[in-house]
Design a protein around this motif. Structure first.
Motif, short mmCIF file in Angstrom:
data_model
loop_
_atom_site.label_atom_id
_atom_site.label_comp_id
_atom_site.label_asym_id
_atom_site.label_seq_id
_atom_site.Cartn_x
_atom_site.Cartn_y
_atom_site.Cartn_z
N PRO A 38 0.81 -1.23 0.00
CA PRO A 38 0.00 0.00 0.00
C PRO A 38 0.84 1.27 0.00
N GLU A 39 1.97 1.25 0.77
CA GLU A 39 2.77 2.48 0.85
C GLU A 39 3.55 2.77 -0.44
N ASP A 40 3.58 1.79 -1.36
CA ASP A 40 4.24 2.03 -2.66
C ASP A 40 3.32 2.75 -3.64
N LEU A 41 2.02 2.80 -3.31
CA LEU A 41 1.05 3.43 -4.21
C LEU A 41 0.63 4.79 -3.68
N ASN A 42 -0.02 5.57 -4.55
CA ASN A 42 -0.46 6.93 -4.22
C ASN A 42 -1.77 6.89 -3.43
N ILE A 43 -1.77 6.18 -2.28
CA ILE A 43 -3.01 5.94 -1.53
C ILE A 43 -3.24 6.99 -0.43
N ALA A 44 -2.17 7.39 0.27
CA ALA A 44 -2.31 8.35 1.37
C ALA A 44 -2.99 9.63 0.88
N LYS A 45 -2.55 10.10 -0.29
CA LYS A 45 -3.12 11.32 -0.87
C LYS A 45 -4.60 11.12 -1.24
N LEU A 46 -4.94 9.90 -1.68
CA LEU A 46 -6.34 9.59 -2.01
C LEU A 46 -7.23 9.68 -0.76
N ILE A 47 -6.76 9.10 0.35
CA ILE A 47 -7.51 9.15 1.61
C ILE A 47 -7.71 10.61 2.02
N GLU A 48 -6.63 11.39 1.92
CA GLU A 48 -6.69 12.81 2.27
C GLU A 48 -7.73 13.55 1.41
N ARG A 49 -7.74 13.26 0.10
CA ARG A 49 -8.71 13.91 -0.78
C ARG A 49 -10.13 13.45 -0.46
N ALA A 50 -10.29 12.14 -0.17
CA ALA A 50 -11.63 11.58 0.10
C ALA A 50 -12.25 12.19 1.36
N GLU A 51 -11.38 12.64 2.29
CA GLU A 51 -11.88 13.19 3.56
C GLU A 51 -12.32 14.65 3.45
N ARG A 52 -12.05 15.27 2.30
CA ARG A 52 -12.50 16.67 2.12
C ARG A 52 -14.01 16.71 2.05
N SER A 53 -14.59 17.81 2.53
CA SER A 53 -16.04 17.89 2.66
C SER A 53 -16.77 17.83 1.31
N GLU A 54 -16.14 18.37 0.25
CA GLU A 54 -16.86 18.42 -1.04
C GLU A 54 -16.93 17.06 -1.74
N VAL A 55 -16.08 16.11 -1.35
CA VAL A 55 -16.06 14.82 -2.03
C VAL A 55 -17.12 13.88 -1.47
N THR A 56 -18.02 13.42 -2.35
CA THR A 56 -19.10 12.54 -1.90
C THR A 56 -19.02 11.14 -2.51
N GLU A 57 -18.26 10.98 -3.60
CA GLU A 57 -18.19 9.66 -4.24
C GLU A 57 -16.79 9.37 -4.76
N ILE A 58 -16.35 8.14 -4.52
CA ILE A 58 -15.09 7.67 -5.09
C ILE A 58 -15.43 6.51 -6.03
N VAL A 59 -15.10 6.66 -7.31
CA VAL A 59 -15.34 5.58 -8.29
C VAL A 59 -14.04 4.81 -8.47
N LEU A 60 -14.06 3.51 -8.15
CA LEU A 60 -12.85 2.70 -8.32
C LEU A 60 -12.86 2.11 -9.73
N ALA A 61 -12.05 2.68 -10.62
CA ALA A 61 -12.00 2.23 -12.01
C ALA A 61 -10.69 1.47 -12.24
N LEU A 62 -10.53 0.38 -11.48
CA LEU A 62 -9.30 -0.41 -11.60
C LEU A 62 -9.53 -1.55 -12.59
N ASN A 63 -8.45 -2.06 -13.14
CA ASN A 63 -8.56 -3.16 -14.09
C ASN A 63 -9.26 -4.35 -13.44
#
Lengths: 201, 201
Positions: A122-147
């Motif tokens: 997990p720490e090799d991927l850009n995940i910490a920044k994603l969690i930080e963005r997801a916690e912002r008040s304006e964000v209501t949906e995260i779409v996981l578009a992984l292979n």
């Protein structure tokens, strides 16, 4: 890879060309001769474009997309929705979704997927920044578009667990994506259909 | 070819990459991302190698080979026989013969073959210089190493007629070359065998 009578400059060019994906030693030799025959039309412009892109393009500190500006054009576009973030593995996947034109929110490029075999944690991927963005008040949906590969789906489940705490709705692409398929290889229609019928994880 | 969110710098790079033989729009996008991920190891060295080769490499005024020096390394090598000239269609064919190591004389690159269909006439090829070289006293043999295609063999017959007047022995590669085959695609053993059993035209 020996080209014998070709000088070191051509040898070096062929060696570098053969390191590009899609070109082997033989096609690299053909490409080198093709380029030498079109110096002003192709070879010098390509050299300039490579140097230019290498200097100007960087990863967006917000989403990980490649662009000349930071934040990137997608992150700074005023007409894109702030409330939804689409998580993709690579910049190539982001481009594929943009070509399909199915999503008008922001993106987040992971830079890969979790893989026990390749030792990607997990720490090799850009995940910490994603969690930080997801916690912002304006964000209501995260779409996981992984292979739709094993590693992609493992990563999706891991992210869904981590994102639950952020209080956002986590969705994934519809089952229109064929099992084992990769986003960059799908046609735009399939991508658009999969986007429309995305479901809660 | 739309990549949507990618900026004009990336678009330009992808467009130029897709003009290389062996790369289409999709593989050009993949190559661009691959390069952007290896800027210092591959992208900048490739840009330098391209610019360097474009500036330094030119066609040898003697034989038509590509090299940084004029005359080229083959023409100026002191240990190569002066009495035999091997005529090839392209620089790629010259490289293929050099890899086979079957010939230790000089070369002459025609720059193509005669073709009624493509409108290639004798004056479009590097033939005048070949006749001039064949008439020199030290030259005793001209080996016609043209592709075993219809146009290649037509060109070989045309050259044999023209070279007769120069008083040199004109030979061609042995029938070991498969009909319809191209030199650059043959294995070294076949090329070497064909060289050894070359016959008078």
């Amino acid at each position: 890879m020996r080209t014998a009578s070709a000088g070191p400059e051509i040898e070096r060019l062929i060696t570098l060309l053969s390191k590009m994906p899609g070109l082997g030693p033989r096609s690299a030799r053909r490409a080198a001769l093709h380029l030498l025959g079109r110096r002003d039309a192709l070879m010098r412009p390509l050299a300039d474009a490579l140097a230019d892109a290498a200097d100007k393009i960087s990863a967006c500190s917000e989403c990980g997309n490649m662009d000349v500006s930071d934040p990137c054009a997608v992150c700074s576009a005023p007409n894109r929705a702030e409330n939804a973030i689409c998580v993709v593995e690579t910049v190539g996947d982001l481009w594929a979704l943009e070509r399909a034109g199915a999503f008008k929110g922001r993106y987040h490029v992971l830079g890969g997927v979790l893989s026990a075999l390749d030792g990607v944690r997990p720490e090799d991927l850009n995940i910490a920044k994603l969690i930080e963005r997801a916690e912002r008040s304006e964000v209501t949906e995260i779409v996981l578009a992984l292979n739709a590969t094993v590693d992609g789906q493992t990563t999706a489940h891991y992210l869904a667990d981590r994102l639950e705490a952020a209080g956002v709705k986590v969705t994934s692409l519809a089952r229109g994506v064929p099992v084992g398929g990769e986003l960059d290889y799908l046609d735009d229609g399939t991508l658009a259909a999969a986007f429309k019928s995305r479901s809660s994880v």
